[in-house]
Design a protein around this motif. Structure first.
Motif, PDB file in Angstrom:
ATOM      1  N   ASP A  87       1.188   2.955   3.467  1.00 26.95           N
ATOM      2  CA  ASP A  87       0.550   4.208   3.035  1.00 26.95           C
ATOM      3  C   ASP A  87       1.579   5.320   2.826  1.00 26.95           C
ATOM      4  O   ASP A  87       1.282   6.508   3.013  1.00 26.95           O
ATOM      5  CB  ASP A  87      -0.542   4.663   4.007  1.00 26.95           C
ATOM      6  CG  ASP A  87      -1.744   5.277   3.282  1.00 26.95           C
ATOM      7  OD1 ASP A  87      -1.652   5.527   2.067  1.00 26.95           O
ATOM      8  OD2 ASP A  87      -2.769   5.528   3.942  1.00 26.95           O
ATOM      9  N   HIS A 141       0.853  -1.206   0.000  1.00 25.92           N
ATOM     10  CA  HIS A 141       0.000   0.000   0.000  1.00 25.92           C
ATOM     11  C   HIS A 141       0.883   1.248   0.000  1.00 25.92           C
ATOM     12  O   HIS A 141       1.305   1.725   1.059  1.00 25.92           O
ATOM     13  CB  HIS A 141      -0.945   0.005   1.207  1.00 25.92           C
ATOM     14  CG  HIS A 141      -2.008   1.063   1.131  1.00 25.92           C
ATOM     15  ND1 HIS A 141      -3.356   0.788   1.187  1.00 25.92           N
ATOM     16  CD2 HIS A 141      -1.916   2.409   0.988  1.00 25.92           C
ATOM     17  CE1 HIS A 141      -4.055   1.903   1.076  1.00 25.92           C
ATOM     18  NE2 HIS A 141      -3.192   2.914   0.966  1.00 25.92           N
ATOM     19  N   VAL A 167      -1.289   2.088  -4.777  1.00 22.53           N
ATOM     20  CA  VAL A 167      -2.751   2.104  -4.852  1.00 22.53           C
ATOM     21  C   VAL A 167      -3.345   3.491  -5.118  1.00 22.53           C
ATOM     22  O   VAL A 167      -4.098   4.003  -4.328  1.00 22.53           O
ATOM     23  CB  VAL A 167      -3.381   1.467  -3.591  1.00 22.53           C
ATOM     24  CG1 VAL A 167      -3.278  -0.043  -3.664  1.00 22.53           C
ATOM     25  CG2 VAL A 167      -2.722   1.968  -2.316  1.00 22.53           C
ATOM     26  N   LYS A 199      -8.539   0.259  -7.447  1.00 19.13           N
ATOM     27  CA  LYS A 199      -8.637   0.748  -6.071  1.00 19.13           C
ATOM     28  C   LYS A 199      -9.959   1.492  -5.925  1.00 19.13           C
ATOM     29  O   LYS A 199     -10.277   2.357  -6.751  1.00 19.13           O
ATOM     30  CB  LYS A 199      -7.464   1.689  -5.789  1.00 19.13           C
ATOM     31  CG  LYS A 199      -7.604   2.576  -4.551  1.00 19.13           C
ATOM     32  CD  LYS A 199      -7.294   1.815  -3.282  1.00 19.13           C
ATOM     33  CE  LYS A 199      -7.363   2.717  -2.050  1.00 19.13           C
ATOM     34  NZ  LYS A 199      -6.286   3.689  -1.958  1.00 19.13           N
ATOM     35  N   HIS A 206      -6.713  -0.532   5.300  1.00 23.73           N
ATOM     36  CA  HIS A 206      -6.848   0.167   6.587  1.00 23.73           C
ATOM     37  C   HIS A 206      -7.716  -0.656   7.549  1.00 23.73           C
ATOM     38  O   HIS A 206      -7.232  -1.078   8.582  1.00 23.73           O
ATOM     39  CB  HIS A 206      -7.380   1.596   6.440  1.00 23.73           C
ATOM     40  CG  HIS A 206      -6.753   2.352   5.314  1.00 23.73           C
ATOM     41  ND1 HIS A 206      -5.393   2.556   5.226  1.00 23.73           N
ATOM     42  CD2 HIS A 206      -7.267   2.916   4.185  1.00 23.73           C
ATOM     43  CE1 HIS A 206      -5.115   3.218   4.107  1.00 23.73           C
ATOM     44  NE2 HIS A 206      -6.224   3.452   3.468  1.00 23.73           N
ATOM     45  N   HIS A 240       1.757   5.212  -2.262  1.00 23.94           N
ATOM     46  CA  HIS A 240       1.345   6.230  -3.241  1.00 23.94           C
ATOM     47  C   HIS A 240       2.595   6.982  -3.682  1.00 23.94           C
ATOM     48  O   HIS A 240       2.986   7.967  -3.045  1.00 23.94           O
ATOM     49  CB  HIS A 240       0.345   7.211  -2.622  1.00 23.94           C
ATOM     50  CG  HIS A 240      -0.890   6.567  -2.088  1.00 23.94           C
ATOM     51  ND1 HIS A 240      -1.953   6.214  -2.881  1.00 23.94           N
ATOM     52  CD2 HIS A 240      -1.224   6.180  -0.830  1.00 23.94           C
ATOM     53  CE1 HIS A 240      -2.901   5.651  -2.146  1.00 23.94           C
ATOM     54  NE2 HIS A 240      -2.484   5.608  -0.896  1.00 23.94           N
TER      55      HIS A 240
END
Ligand SMILES: [Zn+2]
Length: 439
Positions: free
Chosen positions: A350, A92, A141, A220, A283, A94
């Motif tokens: 994340d 996960h 994602v 996603k 999450h 970005h």
């Protein structure tokens, strides 16, 4: 005239560069032997000592005891004082997100203040950061308003133009009207959104088709958006897509042989994610017992991204501050329940929401704090994540036939999982990217 000379020399430069990359990537016959003092293979229950890993071309040829003869023409990398593991997988991230620090303009500045070239340069930096920390694969994602930029960065890595991990990309992501940033601007303004907005099953299916057509490896979906603590002290989350809308996205993605990752905090939105057939819950801050049972039954993956919810809490007695503390409080319990129920947990940070200057290994101690053994936490970032990506036996394992993505650390991560924050050796596809552990 000058222009022609310049053009020809550029062409020659370009060709020789492409040729050099092809040549170095195609050393199929060259043998490298890595001496591993300790080996954690990503699958086994226990570590092994004094192993030799034979790497030919981009793959592992065999893993044998140190007593085995090493051919005279082999290149030897001595990691006999280190622990060798499979390259890590962060499920996960970005790469197109550059933090959400309010002092730097928060999330919105990513979209409103950075042009696409700057964003691509930052994504390039993020990829290098990931690789040097031993993360040889990312499931990225969504690009947060940077369109299909992740497909381009993935191509640049694959052709050898920039260093970076293997990327599994989700492109734009999908949410609903009222279900994603940017928001809070004058209602007369049309502001860009960080995800593709759909309403109704027709638009939902079309968005999935567009994204798959343009290179998405994953879809996603945001199943919850805003969250807050209500008067009774419970965490509530605004649901976004309906079950009907999600079902057509899942149907479309599965038809293409792809999977769907669902951002879902809790409550109605999380329930819709499960009823709609989501492949992975992202999450999953607060998962009820019946929802845990449903995940077990459906084989749903769980990517808890704990560390992200222990960062940057708002002041204690503000609504946002209460929300931030409540999220962390319920999150740990959910992971503990999932571990007990045998839910398949994968490693995710994340990153991007967390600034790329921060360490990616910070999720490991949280997973251990909430009930995974260090070996389970390592598997969450290796063989389990590889299975999530349909790359079982290819990635996340040190064994014959697998791609030679390997890392080395000096200490013993089974004694202290924080050792994974000091990766000193990185090999991806048989090529050494970093070696501070041997000569
Ligand atoms: Zn995220």
């Amino acid at each position: 005239m000058h222009k022609i000379v310049l053009f020809v020399s550029l062409l020659v430069l370009t060709c020789s560069r492409v040729f050099a990359q092809t040549a170095s990537a195609n050393h199929a016959s060259a043998l490298t032997v890595i001496k591993a003092g300790t080996l954690i293979d990503g699958v086994g229950e226990t570590q092994r000592h004094n192993q030799l890993i034979f790497v030919r071309g981009e793959r592992i040829e065999k893993v044998v005891a140190a007593s085995t003869a090493i051919p005279a023409d082999a290149k030897v990398i001595d990691l006999s004082g280190a622990t060798v593991l499979p390259g890590l997988i962060d499920a996960h991230t970005h790469i197109f997100l550059w933090g959400e620090d309010p002092a730097k303009g928060g999330y919105d500045a990513n979209i409103l203040r950075a042009g696409i070239a700057l964003r691509a340069a930052r994504a390039t930096f993020a990829c290098r950061r990931a690789l040097e920390q031993g993360f040889t694969t990312l499931r990225d994602v969504e690009t947060e308003g940077a369109g299909y930029g992740d497909v381009g960065i993935k191509q640049a890595i694959e052709e050898g133009t920039i260093p970076g991990p293997r990327l599994f990309v989700a492109t734009r992501a999908i949410s609903t009207t009222g279900g994603y940033n940017l928001e809070g601007y004058a209602p007369e303004l049309r502001v860009p959104k960080g995800a593709q907005i759909v309403d109704g099953p027709v638009e939902a299916r079309k968005a999935a088709r567009e994204q798959l057509d343009r290179g998405a490896d994953w879809i996603k979906v945001y199943m919850t958006h805003r969250s807050w603590v209500n008067k009774q002290g419970n965490l509530l989350s605004q649901p976004t897509l309906t079950v009907e809308e999600l079902k057509v996205i899942v149907d479309e993605a599965h038809g293409w042989g792809k999977k769907v990752a669902c951002h879902a905090y809790n409550g109605i939105g999380l329930q819709r994610a499960l009823d709609g057939g989501c492949d992975s819950i992202e999450h999953g801050l607060e998962i009820s017992d019946p929802q845990i049972a449903q995940m077990a039954k459906q084989g749903t993956w769980y990517c808890p991204t704990l560390a992200a919810y222990y960062h940057d809490w708002e002041p204690e007695n503000t609504p946002a501050g209460k929300r931030d503390r409540k999220r962390a409080e319920v999150h740990g319990e959910s992971v503990q329940k999932a571990v007990k129920a045998g839910i398949k947990i994968v490693y995710g940070t994340d990153m991007g929401g967390i600034e790329w200057s921060q360490p990616m290994a910070q999720e490991f101690p949280y997973l251990v704090q909430f009930g995974l053994t260090p070996m389970q936490a390592i598997r969450a970032a290796t063989s389990s994540a590889a299975e999530l990506l349909d790359e079982k036996g290819e990635l996340g394992v040190v064994a014959a036939g697998a791609l030679a993505d390997l890392i080395g650390v000096k200490g013993d991560p089974l004694k202290d999982v924080k050792e994974l924050g000091s990766v000193g050796f990185v090999m991806k596809g048989g090529s050494v990217f970093k070696n501070q552990l041997s000569n």
